[in-house]
Scaffold this active site. Sequence first.
Site, mmCIF file in Angstrom:
data_model
loop_
_atom_site.group_PDB
_atom_site.id
_atom_site.type_symbol
_atom_site.label_atom_id
_atom_site.label_comp_id
_atom_site.label_asym_id
_atom_site.label_seq_id
_atom_site.Cartn_x
_atom_site.Cartn_y
_atom_site.Cartn_z
ATOM 1 N N THR A 111 0.912 -1.346 0.145
ATOM 2 C CA THR A 111 -0.038 -0.071 -0.185
ATOM 3 C C THR A 111 0.728 1.380 0.459
ATOM 4 O O THR A 111 1.724 1.198 0.931
ATOM 5 C CB THR A 111 -1.185 -0.343 0.961
ATOM 6 O OG1 THR A 111 -0.320 -0.052 2.123
ATOM 7 C CG2 THR A 111 -2.433 -1.012 0.930
ATOM 8 N N SER A 146 5.879 -1.384 -1.169
ATOM 9 C CA SER A 146 5.388 -0.268 -2.655
ATOM 10 C C SER A 146 6.196 0.061 -2.712
ATOM 11 O O SER A 146 7.247 0.752 -2.300
ATOM 12 C CB SER A 146 3.476 0.356 -1.834
ATOM 13 O OG SER A 146 3.359 1.397 -3.012
ATOM 14 N N GLN A 192 6.766 -4.705 -5.046
ATOM 15 C CA GLN A 192 6.116 -4.053 -5.459
ATOM 16 C C GLN A 192 6.437 -3.558 -6.665
ATOM 17 O O GLN A 192 6.507 -2.686 -6.222
ATOM 18 C CB GLN A 192 4.461 -4.413 -4.468
ATOM 19 C CG GLN A 192 3.639 -3.878 -6.287
ATOM 20 C CD GLN A 192 3.370 -2.331 -5.809
ATOM 21 O OE1 GLN A 192 3.877 -1.274 -4.855
ATOM 22 N NE2 GLN A 192 2.859 -1.489 -7.251
ATOM 23 N N TYR A 243 5.964 -1.181 -9.305
ATOM 24 C CA TYR A 243 5.168 -0.579 -11.002
ATOM 25 C C TYR A 243 5.783 0.292 -11.653
ATOM 26 O O TYR A 243 6.795 0.145 -11.879
ATOM 27 C CB TYR A 243 4.299 1.311 -10.154
ATOM 28 C CG TYR A 243 3.058 1.058 -9.472
ATOM 29 C CD1 TYR A 243 2.472 -0.074 -9.603
ATOM 30 C CD2 TYR A 243 3.144 1.791 -7.783
ATOM 31 C CE1 TYR A 243 0.889 0.189 -9.058
ATOM 32 C CE2 TYR A 243 1.952 1.415 -7.318
ATOM 33 C CZ TYR A 243 0.702 1.133 -8.025
ATOM 34 O OH TYR A 243 -0.251 1.094 -6.606
ATOM 35 N N THR A 301 2.670 -5.405 -10.637
ATOM 36 C CA THR A 301 1.349 -4.937 -10.557
ATOM 37 C C THR A 301 0.642 -4.400 -11.345
ATOM 38 O O THR A 301 0.940 -3.591 -12.834
ATOM 39 C CB THR A 301 0.815 -3.949 -9.784
ATOM 40 O OG1 THR A 301 1.257 -4.200 -7.898
ATOM 41 C CG2 THR A 301 -0.862 -3.130 -9.526
ATOM 42 N N ARG A 306 -11.058 7.560 -8.693
ATOM 43 C CA ARG A 306 -11.803 8.117 -7.059
ATOM 44 C C ARG A 306 -12.084 9.020 -6.098
ATOM 45 O O ARG A 306 -11.716 10.569 -6.496
ATOM 46 C CB ARG A 306 -10.595 7.394 -6.480
ATOM 47 C CG ARG A 306 -9.844 5.897 -7.174
ATOM 48 C CD ARG A 306 -8.432 5.466 -5.949
ATOM 49 N NE ARG A 306 -7.596 4.703 -7.076
ATOM 50 C CZ ARG A 306 -6.762 4.327 -6.435
ATOM 51 N NH1 ARG A 306 -5.680 4.541 -5.611
ATOM 52 N NH2 ARG A 306 -5.906 3.801 -7.742
ATOM 53 N N LYS A 310 0.132 -8.724 -10.028
ATOM 54 C CA LYS A 310 -0.565 -8.627 -9.157
ATOM 55 C C LYS A 310 -2.270 -8.274 -9.822
ATOM 56 O O LYS A 310 -1.495 -7.484 -11.268
ATOM 57 C CB LYS A 310 0.028 -7.836 -8.013
ATOM 58 C CG LYS A 310 -0.860 -7.479 -7.375
ATOM 59 C CD LYS A 310 -0.518 -6.484 -5.903
ATOM 60 C CE LYS A 310 -1.729 -5.662 -5.227
ATOM 61 N NZ LYS A 310 -2.032 -4.676 -4.982
ATOM 62 N N HIS A 367 -7.196 -4.331 -6.831
ATOM 63 C CA HIS A 367 -6.638 -3.447 -5.724
ATOM 64 C C HIS A 367 -7.488 -2.486 -4.875
ATOM 65 O O HIS A 367 -7.642 -1.624 -5.239
ATOM 66 C CB HIS A 367 -6.443 -2.174 -7.747
ATOM 67 C CG HIS A 367 -5.227 -1.581 -6.864
ATOM 68 N ND1 HIS A 367 -4.256 -1.423 -7.645
ATOM 69 C CD2 HIS A 367 -4.666 -0.211 -6.065
ATOM 70 C CE1 HIS A 367 -3.266 -1.234 -7.547
ATOM 71 N NE2 HIS A 367 -3.501 -0.397 -6.767
ATOM 72 N N GLY A 425 -4.609 -5.120 2.173
ATOM 73 C CA GLY A 425 -4.164 -4.175 2.374
ATOM 74 C C GLY A 425 -4.623 -3.245 4.211
ATOM 75 O O GLY A 425 -3.873 -2.844 4.593
HETATM 76 C C1 LIG Z 1 -4.363 3.053 0.579
HETATM 77 C C2 LIG Z 1 -4.297 1.531 -0.365
HETATM 78 C C3 LIG Z 1 -3.194 1.961 -0.767
HETATM 79 C C4 LIG Z 1 -2.867 0.972 -2.354
HETATM 80 N N1 LIG Z 1 -1.529 1.306 -3.014
HETATM 81 C C5 LIG Z 1 -1.221 0.128 -3.956
HETATM 82 C C6 LIG Z 1 0.448 0.307 -4.209
HETATM 83 O O1 LIG Z 1 0.811 1.369 -4.247
HETATM 84 N N2 LIG Z 1 0.684 -1.240 -5.004
HETATM 85 C C7 LIG Z 1 -0.874 -1.950 -5.780
HETATM 86 O O2 LIG Z 1 0.148 -2.860 -5.664
HETATM 87 N N3 LIG Z 1 -1.471 -2.112 -4.212
HETATM 88 C C8 LIG Z 1 -1.816 -1.259 -4.022
HETATM 89 N N4 LIG Z 1 -2.963 -1.041 -3.185
HETATM 90 C C9 LIG Z 1 -3.949 -2.369 -3.511
HETATM 91 C C10 LIG Z 1 -3.399 -3.131 -1.939
HETATM 92 O O3 LIG Z 1 -2.230 -3.895 -2.626
HETATM 93 C C11 LIG Z 1 -4.086 -4.169 -2.642
HETATM 94 O O4 LIG Z 1 -4.528 -5.143 -3.753
HETATM 95 C C12 LIG Z 1 -6.034 -4.190 -1.581
HETATM 96 O O5 LIG Z 1 -5.605 -3.198 -0.607
HETATM 97 C C13 LIG Z 1 -6.882 -5.431 -0.782
HETATM 98 O O6 LIG Z 1 -8.086 -4.968 -1.084
HETATM 99 P P1 LIG Z 1 -8.525 -4.899 0.827
HETATM 100 O O7 LIG Z 1 -7.559 -3.328 0.993
HETATM 101 O O8 LIG Z 1 -9.576 -5.361 1.128
HETATM 102 O O9 LIG Z 1 -7.286 -5.532 1.540
HETATM 103 C C14 LIG Z 1 -3.420 -0.060 -2.609
HETATM 104 C C15 LIG Z 1 -4.137 -0.430 -1.463
HETATM 105 C C16 LIG Z 1 -5.178 0.973 -0.426
HETATM 106 C C17 LIG Z 1 -5.766 0.435 0.382
#
Ligand SMILES: Cc1cc2nc3c(=O)[nH]c(=O)nc-3n(C[C@H](O)[C@H](O)[C@H](O)COP(=O)(O)O)c2cc1C
Length: 380
Positions: A81, A109, A130, A132, A158, A167, A254, A278, A332
């Site tokens: 995250t 991340s 992770q 990008y 990802t 969003r 991912k 995501h 997450g």
């Molecule tokens: C605030 C936030 C930031 C996130 N940042 C990334 C990120 O930088 N890279 C990524 O691959 N996924 C990111 N995600 C997605 C998470 O890796 C994950 O797929 C997701 O949070 C899973 O769902 P959950 O929050 O219901 O557990 C982010 C999610 C949130 C909520």
Amino acid sequence: MKPAKAFNIEELRLAAKQRLPRSVFDFIDGGAEDERTLRGNREAFERVRLMRKVLVNVARVSTETSILGKTAKLPVVIAPTGAVGFGWRGGDVAVAKAAEAFGIPFTLSTSATATIESIAEESSGRHWFQAYFFKDREHCMGLIERARQAGYDTLMVTADLPVGGKRERDFRNDFTIPFRFTPKNMLDFATRPLWALDMLLRGVPQLENLGGMLDHHANTGNIVSSVGRNQDATLEWEVIKRVRDAWPGKLLVKGVVHPQDAERAVSVGCDGVIVSNHGGRQLDGELASFDALPGVVRAIGGRSAVLMDGGIRRGSDILKALASGAQAVMVGRATFYGVCAAGEPGARRALAILEDELVRCMQLCGAQSVAGIGPELLVR
Ligand SMILES: Cc1cc2nc3c(=O)[nH]c(=O)nc-3n(C[C@H](O)[C@H](O)[C@H](O)COP(=O)(O)O)c2cc1C
């Protein structure tokens, strides 16, 4: 808040909401557009019921399992995250330490507020990175090399973010990364004076691994995060082959939901895929992760690992995902809410809640071990 006062993840979520300005909380909590996929991730777990077995000796059950060839104490991985430092200064390290205490992998991340090296220096658990891919592809390959040198053993690319999702909570709240101070969000920050004072005195956390790279390319205002604005939308499977050649450790993609993509990932030499949307932050209206899981498990057919994330808030969700063929789940928001509520103890509390609920759910279902969690426990 005192973390021990939270009995479930929802209570940690509410505590995070109380501590943070609305715009920061909404950035974490929200999803894309009408948030149908965000809600769908939870609803999918609720639709499936458990069918337990009785008269099994469950005095002691084991949650220990193997994730990508190494032992973990729980079938759980911390999902990557970005921007955790906005919710809790030093939050990335705090969550990494909580993961270490629970014997599970932590994923950093690309858009973290801590450097790749600082995580390796300050916590000694298992680290995943992770990646990008931005328009500046060489910078991204450089980050991957830094992760290798710092001892990270697993890389996930990802793939579900060719552009940033829409969003709308962030638009409404004037929330952008990098931070932009506007009259509207200043008013919002003023409602949480402790948080605001910390930002004023100690400065706004930075996306430490991206340096000045992102701003240089920023050119549009319709995606709130510079991470989303700078994604390379030309990315194709070729890049995974290039990464495969450069990365000696385990490699995951991912954001896979289509069985054909799962096939493709195996054919280019990935060690597994993560079924993910995501956290409902990208394509609104797409399938819930839990509903996409069986198709991907079938397509992979045991040739490589399948992990999933999206909507895990209870131990029973973890059990349902494992019973559907996932090797492990990623969380997450669960630990993100925890760290925002109370720093490292809050992140630990989130994991303790999930562990306790998983153990109890296994006992009530008559599953003595992770290997004993099978599809016969589910009614779809
Ligand atoms: C605030 C936030 C930031 C996130 N940042 C990334 C990120 O930088 N890279 C990524 O691959 N996924 C990111 N995600 C997605 C998470 O890796 C994950 O797929 C997701 O949070 C899973 O769902 P959950 O929050 O219901 O557990 C982010 C999610 C949130 C909520």
